[in-house]
Design a protein around this motif. Structure first.
Motif, PDB file in Angstrom:
ATOM      1  N   TYR A 248       0.706  -1.113  -0.027  1.00  0.00           N
ATOM      2  CA  TYR A 248       0.093  -0.062  -0.075  1.00  0.00           C
ATOM      3  C   TYR A 248       0.855   1.394  -0.060  1.00  0.00           C
ATOM      4  CZ  TYR A 248      -3.282   3.532   1.089  1.00  0.00           C
ATOM      5  OH  TYR A 248      -4.035   4.579   1.224  1.00  0.00           O
ATOM      6  N   ILE A 249       2.095   1.161   0.800  1.00  0.00           N
ATOM      7  CA  ILE A 249       2.912   2.495   0.755  1.00  0.00           C
ATOM      8  C   ILE A 249       3.393   2.723  -0.556  1.00  0.00           C
ATOM      9  CG2 ILE A 249       5.209   3.168   1.452  1.00  0.00           C
ATOM     10  CD1 ILE A 249       4.719   2.009   4.021  1.00  0.00           C
ATOM     11  N   ASP A 250       3.637   1.773  -1.408  1.00  0.00           N
ATOM     12  CA  ASP A 250       4.172   2.084  -2.719  1.00  0.00           C
ATOM     13  C   ASP A 250       2.971   2.294  -3.757  1.00  0.00           C
ATOM     14  OD1 ASP A 250       6.848   0.964  -1.834  1.00  0.00           O
ATOM     15  OD2 ASP A 250       6.299  -0.956  -2.675  1.00  0.00           O
ATOM     16  N   ALA A 251       1.786   1.999  -3.659  1.00  0.00           N
ATOM     17  CA  ALA A 251       0.601   2.304  -4.206  1.00  0.00           C
ATOM     18  C   ALA A 251       0.493   3.839  -4.182  1.00  0.00           C
ATOM     19  CB  ALA A 251      -0.330   1.243  -4.036  1.00  0.00           C
ATOM     20  N   SER A 252       0.234   4.198  -2.828  1.00  0.00           N
ATOM     21  CA  SER A 252      -0.086   5.488  -2.412  1.00  0.00           C
ATOM     22  C   SER A 252       1.014   6.414  -2.906  1.00  0.00           C
ATOM     23  CB  SER A 252      -0.419   5.451  -0.901  1.00  0.00           C
ATOM     24  OG  SER A 252       0.793   5.478  -0.363  1.00  0.00           O
ATOM     25  N   ASP A 253       2.186   6.062  -2.765  1.00  0.00           N
ATOM     26  CA  ASP A 253       3.167   7.065  -3.103  1.00  0.00           C
ATOM     27  C   ASP A 253       3.139   7.177  -4.611  1.00  0.00           C
ATOM     28  OD1 ASP A 253       5.488   8.560  -3.050  1.00  0.00           O
ATOM     29  OD2 ASP A 253       6.697   6.892  -2.461  1.00  0.00           O
ATOM     30  N   SER A 254       3.308   6.184  -5.440  1.00  0.00           N
ATOM     31  CA  SER A 254       2.923   6.219  -6.800  1.00  0.00           C
ATOM     32  C   SER A 254       1.560   7.013  -7.214  1.00  0.00           C
ATOM     33  CB  SER A 254       3.143   5.254  -7.726  1.00  0.00           C
ATOM     34  OG  SER A 254       2.305   4.251  -7.353  1.00  0.00           O
ATOM     35  N   GLY A 255       0.585   6.897  -6.637  1.00  0.00           N
ATOM     36  CA  GLY A 255      -0.542   7.252  -6.909  1.00  0.00           C
ATOM     37  C   GLY A 255      -0.828   8.566  -6.374  1.00  0.00           C
ATOM     38  N   ARG A 256       0.086   9.110  -5.391  1.00  0.00           N
ATOM     39  CA  ARG A 256       0.093  10.467  -4.499  1.00  0.00           C
ATOM     40  C   ARG A 256      -1.405  10.721  -3.717  1.00  0.00           C
ATOM     41  NH1 ARG A 256       3.137  15.298  -7.897  1.00  0.00           N
ATOM     42  NH2 ARG A 256       4.976  13.987  -8.399  1.00  0.00           N
ATOM     43  N   TYR A 257      -1.787   9.546  -3.079  1.00  0.00           N
ATOM     44  CA  TYR A 257      -2.803   9.514  -2.259  1.00  0.00           C
ATOM     45  C   TYR A 257      -2.417   9.109  -0.656  1.00  0.00           C
ATOM     46  CZ  TYR A 257      -3.380   4.782  -3.998  1.00  0.00           C
ATOM     47  OH  TYR A 257      -3.153   3.339  -4.554  1.00  0.00           O
ATOM     48  N   PHE A 258      -1.197   9.013  -0.598  1.00  0.00           N
ATOM     49  CA  PHE A 258      -0.677   9.003   0.815  1.00  0.00           C
ATOM     50  C   PHE A 258      -1.286   9.968   1.953  1.00  0.00           C
ATOM     51  CE2 PHE A 258       2.782  11.075  -1.728  1.00  0.00           C
ATOM     52  CZ  PHE A 258       2.440  12.498  -1.108  1.00  0.00           C
ATOM     53  N   PRO A 259      -1.018   9.628   3.142  1.00  0.00           N
ATOM     54  CA  PRO A 259      -1.800  10.625   4.267  1.00  0.00           C
ATOM     55  C   PRO A 259      -1.099  11.982   4.100  1.00  0.00           C
ATOM     56  CG  PRO A 259      -1.264   8.411   5.017  1.00  0.00           C
ATOM     57  CD  PRO A 259      -0.817   8.230   3.702  1.00  0.00           C
ATOM     58  N   GLY A 260      -1.757  12.983   4.303  1.00  0.00           N
ATOM     59  CA  GLY A 260      -1.204  14.425   3.821  1.00  0.00           C
ATOM     60  C   GLY A 260      -0.122  14.955   5.170  1.00  0.00           C
ATOM     61  N   GLU A 261      -0.256  14.250   6.296  1.00  0.00           N
ATOM     62  CA  GLU A 261       0.790  14.564   7.327  1.00  0.00           C
ATOM     63  C   GLU A 261       2.148  14.407   6.811  1.00  0.00           C
ATOM     64  OE1 GLU A 261      -3.004  13.135   9.407  1.00  0.00           O
ATOM     65  OE2 GLU A 261      -1.996  12.331   7.627  1.00  0.00           O
ATOM     66  N   TYR A 262       2.339  13.476   5.899  1.00  0.00           N
ATOM     67  CA  TYR A 262       3.749  13.433   5.272  1.00  0.00           C
ATOM     68  C   TYR A 262       4.216  14.458   4.500  1.00  0.00           C
ATOM     69  CZ  TYR A 262       3.612   8.276   6.272  1.00  0.00           C
ATOM     70  OH  TYR A 262       3.350   7.068   7.091  1.00  0.00           O
ATOM     71  N   VAL A 263       3.359  15.332   3.923  1.00  0.00           N
ATOM     72  CA  VAL A 263       3.631  16.494   3.372  1.00  0.00           C
ATOM     73  C   VAL A 263       3.958  17.704   4.507  1.00  0.00           C
ATOM     74  CG1 VAL A 263       2.817  18.621   1.741  1.00  0.00           C
ATOM     75  CG2 VAL A 263       2.440  16.174   1.111  1.00  0.00           C
TER      76      VAL A 263
END
Length: 929
Positions: A248-263
């Motif tokens: 999921y980490i890889d998928a959310s990273d490539s799709g740019r839908y990871f949690p906003g707290e990382y930004v």
């Protein structure tokens, strides 16, 4: 793409320092709204999931606020912070949970799922919101329901099932899991910034579990090696789970839908997508487990503080009388305490020895706490920052650590259906996102639905199986001891079995830069713990002229991973087929919990925890010398293993008429680590109500939910102590008009049940508001006025350090902090009750060693109570409820209200106070395999 939302231009915007203040124009608002149109990654299935064997007959329910979705993208965080808009399923369980406080009195069977979720297995075809094959796997499916968004994970292989569990966990709690793996390693500030809450969290936990990476790995290796096939299966399950998280980490990273707290914390760039989210590894799970164990499963400790208060008592009264006074306040085996196992059976453990051996009491005034922080720079240097960090940590996790869980379980002999009924769950505190997450997991050797701690959800930890349900409360028996190690050579060498031995220095360095998320300046510090074979050093002192370091040793230290086997068994339908199987399963859990069980035929109870066998004569309440004669029997310091008491010596029971637990005393003669387990305890609020139901017979789910809900709205002081206080006050006519008016208000409130309830649902105004205000002001005044003159200021202060005097819902000075929900666990209610009854001339079992109110004179005691009552009645609402960042001064309802404490970017509204578990089940199985 995520199941949640489409990602486009907004996710590429670089978040400015003024977040979220850049959302100022209507055009931007429209843009954001358009970007948040939900797009499904997979079409909802036309048919629901094929449910596993489910023998609950539609009579299993659960609830876990605020909502299943604990992840939010940057866009969703922006909208929430600016306009209060909630992501899907982030808050949809908060309303039903909150509404029970106003709706329980009219509860009927068909309304139970108005306030709870249907916890049946599977998802009906009309309720399927999405169906997903994570990472394209063909051996697992994640179905989410429309009402709550809970993942229902079904696999055809064991690996695929656990992979799906990890993938779903990351979908719902990735940021929180990342936060707590860093908390467990003492690295939160370097990861998430130097906000006071972050500093406090990592300091609080790392001191108790200062593990190196080698320590974490060794715990896994040991748990696998000592548990045969089940150990190897647990390792394989955990690895598959990690693979799912990382997919999921890889998928959310490539799709740019990871949690906003990382930004917001600088780990990802919103424009370029530069930066990484580190994959999870097996040792992360141990780091997570160490935090959960410290929060909920490590009873005991406090021996140094006990020693300080004992010395103060002996200084005041002399050794013999002072010891009697201390023991009467300690209430370690009070005969009036409510018991979970109340059938007359005794389970002696950690009882007071007749002739204590090896005591290592400090010399008066010599105790100092071992410093944790060194080399502080920037925002970490100011004393105020340190205080803020401590306060923030107490506020953030105090409710979880202190305010635990409850259980009401009634045998089928006393129910309307003939089947047992249970209402139970853990009080894990109120957080956004919640520490727990819901899931259903079905696969080879796995069949359960319920709650698990985020990042440890490869098994359901509290929930239901095919024909049984289980839950836990914190028991708090004493598995922690303090040793006095004699120093040699310098402050960092000690005598170990006659040899001068170097302590091991373990350090964790943290530094942080200013972040959008916390707004603090840059800073750094080093946390340092000195470890010995007897555990980490916590204090320094002198004992009999010798310099010593006090260390703390708990039986679960270096064994955070051991409990995995018990949870694996609880999820295995081929293992748990009855109460005895359940008891054998939880025997593998080394944390200090009360475990409760119900199926269609039986109920059961078992107290878990690795209880060390102490040397004869050792008093577990006080520090002892670090010498072989006083060590745990069979102790091996390398692995921290020792002889443990056998299962039969742990409190256990099958088919008792009923069980209640609210962190009260477990059983007669059994170690009770917390102070205050006496004649008045919040466990009485449950016991009194359930006892009446059982006596009447025909108990139903509705009746048991009502009993729980009413107890959760009761003011313990008003129900069990105020009537006797008013008997003293009214023993002569009350001529002062202010005091007389206060008496009338308190009498009316007590007669109405002493509940803290609204005038009407949603009014945000209390019925009997004046009486509640008066008691909130009166209690700390009367306790001080009753006890301090007799005890003296020094001893009174020492005893209040062992046990705070009050824990009303609005008591920000109490151990849980304000807005924490859980209340009335810790306070001087039992002491006041026993003392006032003695003044009234009643027979008191287990009395205090002396009578304090008015020196034992009824007339003098009455004067004390009347004067403090008059003072309390004169205090305004603004004085009693001074206001904070959530509430204006004088807002009584808001002062009591529950706040979901933010651990990420999403905030939720306050809800009215109720004293109940966070996750809760209502179960009544109709048949058994």
């Amino acid at each position: 793409m995520s199941r949640r939302t489409s990602r486009s231009t907004l996710d590429r915007l670089r978040t400015p320092r003024g977040f979220p203040g850049f959302l100022k124009t209507a055009g931007v608002c429209v843009l954001i709204a358009g970007l948040l149109t939900p797009l499904s990654t997979t079409a909802a299935s036309a048919a629901g999931t094929a449910a596993a064997t489910d023998l609950c007959g539609g009579q299993c329910s659960d609830i876990l606020p605020p909502g299943e979705n604990g992840n939010a993208t940057l866009a969703e965080i922006v909208l929430n912070q600016a306009f209060g808009i909630q992501p899907a399923h982030a808050e949809d369980q908060l309303g039903p949970y909150a509404n029970l406080a106003g709706g329980y009195s009219a509860l009927t069977t068909d309304k139970i799922n108005t306030f709870f979720n249907d916890a049946s297995f599977g998802v009906p075809s009309g309720q399927v919101a999405s169906t997903e094959k994570p990472a394209g796997r063909t051996d697992v499916t994640i179905v989410r329901d429309k009402k709550t968004g809970v993942p229902h994970i079904t696999g055809t292989t064991r690996y695929g099932t656990e992979f799906g569990a990890g993938y779903a966990a990351a979908q719902d709690r990735l940021w929180l899991m990342d936060v707590f793996r860093h908390v467990g390693r003492g690295q939160l500030t370097s990861f998430a910034g130097g906000a006071p809450a972050n500093q406090g969290l990592e300091q609080q936990f790392w001191r108790n579990a200062p593990y190196t990476e080698a320590d974490l790995q060794a715990q896994i290796d040991r748990a696998v090696a000592t548990n045969g096939d089940r150990g190897r299966q647990a390792l394989a399950d955990a690895q598959a789970y990690l693979d799912g998280i990382n997919a999921y980490i890889d998928a959310s990273d490539s799709g740019r839908y990871f949690p906003g707290e990382y930004v917001l914390t600088g780990h990802k760039d919103a424009i370029t997508n530069a930066g990484t989210i580190d994959h999870f590894k097996i040792t992360d799970l141990v780091a997570l487990a160490s935090v959960i164990g410290a929060l909920f499963g490590s009873g005991g400790g406090g021996e140094v503080n006990n020693a300080v208060s004992l010395l103060a008592a002996q200084e005041k009264y002399g050794v013999e009388e002072g010891t009697k006074v201390w023991e009467s306040f300690r209430e370690r085996n009070d005969p009036e305490a409510v018991l979970t196992v109340h059938d007359g059976e005794s389970f002696p453990y950690a009882t007071r020895p007749a002739d204590p051996q090896g005591l290592a009491l400090p010399e008066a005034g010599s105790v100092s706490e071992e410093p944790l922080l060194y080399d502080r720079t920037g925002s970490a240097t100011a004393a105020a920052a340190g205080k803020a960090a401590t306060a923030a940590a107490q506020a953030a996790v105090g409710s979880a650590r202190r305010g635990m869980s409850n259980a009401l379980v009634v045998s089928g002999r006393h129910t309307a259906s003939g089947h047992p009924v249970a209402v139970f769950g853990p009080q894990t505190g109120y957080f956004a996102p919640q520490l727990l997450m819901l899931q259903e997991i079905q696969g080879p050797g796995l069949s359960a639905r319920g709650a698990s701690f985020a990042g440890l959800s490869f098994y359901v930890e509290l929930g239901r199986g095919q024909d049984y349900a289980w839950s836990a409360t914190t028991s708090g028996q004493d598995i922690i001891d303090t040793y006095a190690v004699e120093l040699c050579q310098d402050d960092h060498h000690y005598l170990y079995r006659g040899t001068c031995t170097a302590m091991q220095k373990v350090e964790q360095k943290n530094s942080w830069k200013p972040t959008v998320a916390d707004g603090t300046a840059a800073g750094s510090y080093t946390m340092r713990v000195w470890r010995t074979n007897y555990g980490p050093v916590t204090h320094r002192a002198t004992v009999g002229g010798k310099r010593v370091a006090y260390t703390t040793l708990r039986s679960s230290y270096l064994h955070e991973a051991d409990s995995i086997i018990g949870f694996q068994m609880l999820n295995d339908p081929d293992y748990v087929k009855g109460p005895q199987d359940f008891q054998r399963a939880v025997q593998h859990i080394n944390y200090t919990f009360n475990w409760f069980y119900a199926d269609a035929q039986h109920t059961a109870y078992y107290n878990s925890g690795d209880n060390p066998v102490r040397a004869t004569g050792v008093d577990a309440e006080f520090p002892v010398w670090a010498r072989p004669a006083y060590e745990w029997r069979g102790w091996d310091p390398a692995a921290n293993t020792a002889d443990r008491t056998p299962p039969a010596q742990h409190p256990n029971s099958v088919d008792q008429d009923y069980y209640v637990s609210w962190n009260n005393k477990v059983a007669a003669d059994y170690s009770a680590a917390p102070w205050g387990n006496g004649s008045v305890h919040r466990g009485n609020l449950l016991d009194d109500r359930v006892k009446r139901l059982v006596a009447a017979g025909g108990v139903t789910r509705v009746a048991l939910v009502k009993a729980m809900a009413e107890a959760g709205l009761a003011d313990l002081r008003a129900e069990d102590v105020v009537p006797d206080l008013l008997r003293v006050v009214t023993s002569s006519p009350v001529t002062d008009t202010t005091a007389a008016a206060a008496v009338s208000k308190l009498q009316a409130w007590a007669a109405a049940g002493g509940l803290r309830t609204e005038t009407s649902a949603g009014s945000k105004k209390y019925a009997h508001a004046d009486a509640i205000r008066i008691l909130d002001a009166w209690w700390p005044l009367l306790v001080k006025a009753v006890f301090e003159p007799g005890l003296g200021s020094e001893l009174y202060a020492a005893f209040t350090a062992n046990l705070p005097v009050d824990e009303a819902p609005s008591a920000g000075h109490g151990p849980t902090g304000s807005h924490a929900g859980s209340s009335f666990q810790y306070g001087w209610w039992s002491y006041v009750d026993k003392d006032i009854r003695a003044v009234l001339g009643e027979q008191v079992r287990g009395p205090l060693a002396r009578t304090y109110c008015g020196g034992g004179s009824l007339a003098a005691c009455r004067d004390v109570l009347v004067s403090t009552l008059k003072e309390a009645a004169g205090r305004s609402a603004a004085q009693v409820y001074p206001g904070d960042e959530h509430c204006s001064a004088g807002d009584q309802w808001c002062a009591d209200s529950i706040v979901q404490r933010t651990l990420g970017g999403i905030k939720h509204h306050n809800i009215s106070w109720q004293n109940r578990p966070t996750y809760q089940q209502v179960v009544e199985f109709t048949s058994h395999r």
